[in-house]
Design a protein around this motif. Structure first.
Motif, short mmCIF file in Angstrom:
data_model
loop_
_atom_site.label_atom_id
_atom_site.label_comp_id
_atom_site.label_asym_id
_atom_site.label_seq_id
_atom_site.Cartn_x
_atom_site.Cartn_y
_atom_site.Cartn_z
N CYS A 10 0.85 -1.19 0.00
CA CYS A 10 0.00 0.00 0.00
C CYS A 10 0.89 1.23 0.00
O CYS A 10 1.52 1.56 1.01
CB CYS A 10 -0.92 -0.01 1.21
SG CYS A 10 -2.22 1.25 1.13
N ASP A 11 0.94 1.91 -1.15
CA ASP A 11 1.80 3.08 -1.31
C ASP A 11 1.21 3.93 -2.43
O ASP A 11 0.80 3.39 -3.46
CB ASP A 11 3.24 2.66 -1.65
CG ASP A 11 4.24 3.79 -1.46
OD1 ASP A 11 4.09 4.83 -2.13
OD2 ASP A 11 5.18 3.62 -0.66
N ASP A 12 1.18 5.24 -2.24
CA ASP A 12 0.58 6.10 -3.26
C ASP A 12 1.52 6.40 -4.42
O ASP A 12 1.11 7.03 -5.40
CB ASP A 12 0.08 7.41 -2.63
CG ASP A 12 1.19 8.20 -1.96
OD1 ASP A 12 2.13 7.58 -1.45
OD2 ASP A 12 1.10 9.44 -1.93
N GLU A 13 2.76 5.94 -4.35
CA GLU A 13 3.70 6.15 -5.45
C GLU A 13 3.72 4.92 -6.35
O GLU A 13 4.12 3.83 -5.94
CB GLU A 13 5.10 6.42 -4.90
CG GLU A 13 5.19 7.70 -4.08
CD GLU A 13 6.62 7.99 -3.63
OE1 GLU A 13 7.52 7.98 -4.50
OE2 GLU A 13 6.82 8.21 -2.43
N LEU A 19 3.44 -1.07 4.21
CA LEU A 19 2.66 0.16 4.19
C LEU A 19 3.54 1.40 4.15
O LEU A 19 4.49 1.52 4.93
CB LEU A 19 1.78 0.26 5.44
CG LEU A 19 0.87 -0.93 5.79
CD1 LEU A 19 0.07 -0.60 7.04
CD2 LEU A 19 -0.04 -1.28 4.64
N ASP A 20 3.20 2.30 3.24
CA ASP A 20 3.73 3.66 3.33
C ASP A 20 3.01 4.36 4.48
O ASP A 20 1.90 3.98 4.86
CB ASP A 20 3.47 4.39 2.00
CG ASP A 20 4.14 5.75 1.95
OD1 ASP A 20 5.11 5.97 2.70
OD2 ASP A 20 3.67 6.60 1.17
N ILE A 21 3.63 5.38 5.06
CA ILE A 21 2.98 6.10 6.15
C ILE A 21 2.14 7.26 5.63
O ILE A 21 0.95 7.37 5.94
CB ILE A 21 4.02 6.59 7.18
CG1 ILE A 21 4.60 5.39 7.95
CG2 ILE A 21 3.37 7.57 8.16
CD1 ILE A 21 5.59 5.77 9.02
N MET A 22 2.73 8.11 4.82
CA MET A 22 2.01 9.27 4.32
C MET A 22 1.29 8.92 3.04
O MET A 22 1.90 8.74 1.99
CB MET A 22 2.99 10.43 4.08
CG MET A 22 3.71 10.88 5.34
SD MET A 22 2.56 11.44 6.64
CE MET A 22 1.83 12.87 5.86
N MET A 23 -0.05 8.78 3.13
CA MET A 23 -0.88 8.45 1.98
C MET A 23 -2.17 9.24 2.04
O MET A 23 -2.63 9.59 3.13
CB MET A 23 -1.22 6.95 1.96
CG MET A 23 -0.05 6.02 1.75
SD MET A 23 -0.60 4.30 1.61
CE MET A 23 -1.14 3.98 3.30
N PRO A 24 -2.78 9.53 0.90
CA PRO A 24 -4.09 10.18 0.90
C PRO A 24 -5.19 9.22 1.35
O PRO A 24 -4.97 8.02 1.42
CB PRO A 24 -4.28 10.59 -0.57
CG PRO A 24 -3.47 9.59 -1.35
CD PRO A 24 -2.28 9.28 -0.47
N GLU A 70 -1.84 -4.88 -4.57
CA GLU A 70 -1.32 -3.52 -4.46
C GLU A 70 -2.45 -2.51 -4.38
O GLU A 70 -3.49 -2.66 -5.02
CB GLU A 70 -0.37 -3.20 -5.61
CG GLU A 70 -0.93 -3.36 -7.00
CD GLU A 70 0.07 -2.90 -8.05
OE1 GLU A 70 0.60 -1.77 -7.93
OE2 GLU A 70 0.31 -3.66 -9.00
N PHE A 71 -2.22 -1.46 -3.56
CA PHE A 71 -3.23 -0.43 -3.32
C PHE A 71 -2.54 0.93 -3.30
O PHE A 71 -1.41 1.04 -2.82
CB PHE A 71 -3.94 -0.67 -1.99
CG PHE A 71 -4.51 -2.05 -1.85
CD1 PHE A 71 -5.74 -2.38 -2.42
CD2 PHE A 71 -3.80 -3.04 -1.18
CE1 PHE A 71 -6.26 -3.66 -2.31
CE2 PHE A 71 -4.31 -4.33 -1.05
CZ PHE A 71 -5.54 -4.63 -1.63
N GLU A 72 -3.25 1.95 -3.79
CA GLU A 72 -2.64 3.27 -3.88
C GLU A 72 -2.96 4.17 -2.69
O GLU A 72 -2.40 5.26 -2.58
CB GLU A 72 -3.04 3.96 -5.18
CG GLU A 72 -4.52 4.25 -5.31
CD GLU A 72 -4.84 4.93 -6.63
OE1 GLU A 72 -3.89 5.18 -7.41
OE2 GLU A 72 -6.02 5.24 -6.89
#
Length: 230
Positions: free
Chosen positions: A6-9, A54-59, A29-31
């Protein structure tokens, strides 16, 4: 094993997906966190990922919030955080919450894969004994050792009899149980009971887990609602 990213990049997700698939892992995978939570909350326990990255900073939903929701659904599932160099506070907070590891961007793919192997080996050693006694179904978690059940992390406070009936339903979600069969599940040492006693237990169980989650099959008995598996 399935690993959820899970990462917005997009470039990070694509790179991780390629590397993990080379290691013979399946990848989800999830954005953003909300997309991930909506997807996994609809899964049965057998389809739940073995590890989350998991990324931490995500929308939509940040990684720390998503982490808490993952642990409500599946407390034993390991989670690794990806952090930027300027996110030290969030990184520490993630570890204090119970994350299994973190890696700072930019990172080495070889190091990431090595850490994933370590986490999954560590969990596999305990899962063979623990998972036999832990049953997960959607937002429900049933511990056969302690005779406890939770819904989204909240204790359902089931009696032993209610627990045995609920465990029978969740273990066999497509099965229609007759009252006699439920008596055998609920009272394994005493089957000489009026089958209407089951109706009373079902009524109380419905109040605790949700009134629409156990269907009455007229002329037969009871089963879990089909909506639980969706």
């Amino acid at each position: 094993m399935t690993i959820a990213i899970c990462d917005d990049e997009l470039n990070i997700r694509s790179g991780l997906k390629t590397a993990l698939e080379k290691e013979q892992y399946s990848v989800m995978e999830f954005e953003n966190g909300l997309e991930c939570y909506n997807a996994i909350s609809a899964l049965n326990s057998s389809d739940f990922p073995s590890l989350f990255i998991l990324d931490i900073m995500m929308p939509e939903m940040d990684g720390l919030t998503l982490f808490k929701k993952i642990k409500e659904l599946s407390p034993a599932t390991p989670v690794m955080f990806l952090t930027s160099r300027d996110e030290e506070f969030d990184k520490v907070l993630g570890l204090e919450l119970g994350a299994d590891d973190y890696l700072t961007k930019p990172y080495s793919i070889r190091e990431l894969i090595a850490r994933i192997h370590v986490i999954l080996r560590r969990y596999s050693k305990t899962e063979n004994t623990q998972q036999k006694n832990i049953l997960r179904f959607n937002e429900f978690l049933i511990d056969r050792d302690s005779y406890t059940a939770t819904k989204s992390g909240t204790d359902l406070a089931l009696t032993v009899t209610e627990f045995r009936i609920f465990e029978a339903f969740v273990s066999n979600p497509k099965t229609v149980f007759t009252r006699d069969q439920l008596i055998q599940k609920a009272y394994p040492d005493d089957v000489y009971l009026n089958d209407r006693a089951v109706d009373c237990h079902i009524k109380r169980l419905r109040k605790k887990i949700g009134t629409d989650l156990i269907e009455t099959i007229y002329g037969l008995g009871y089963k879990l609602s089909d909506t639980l598996g969706k």
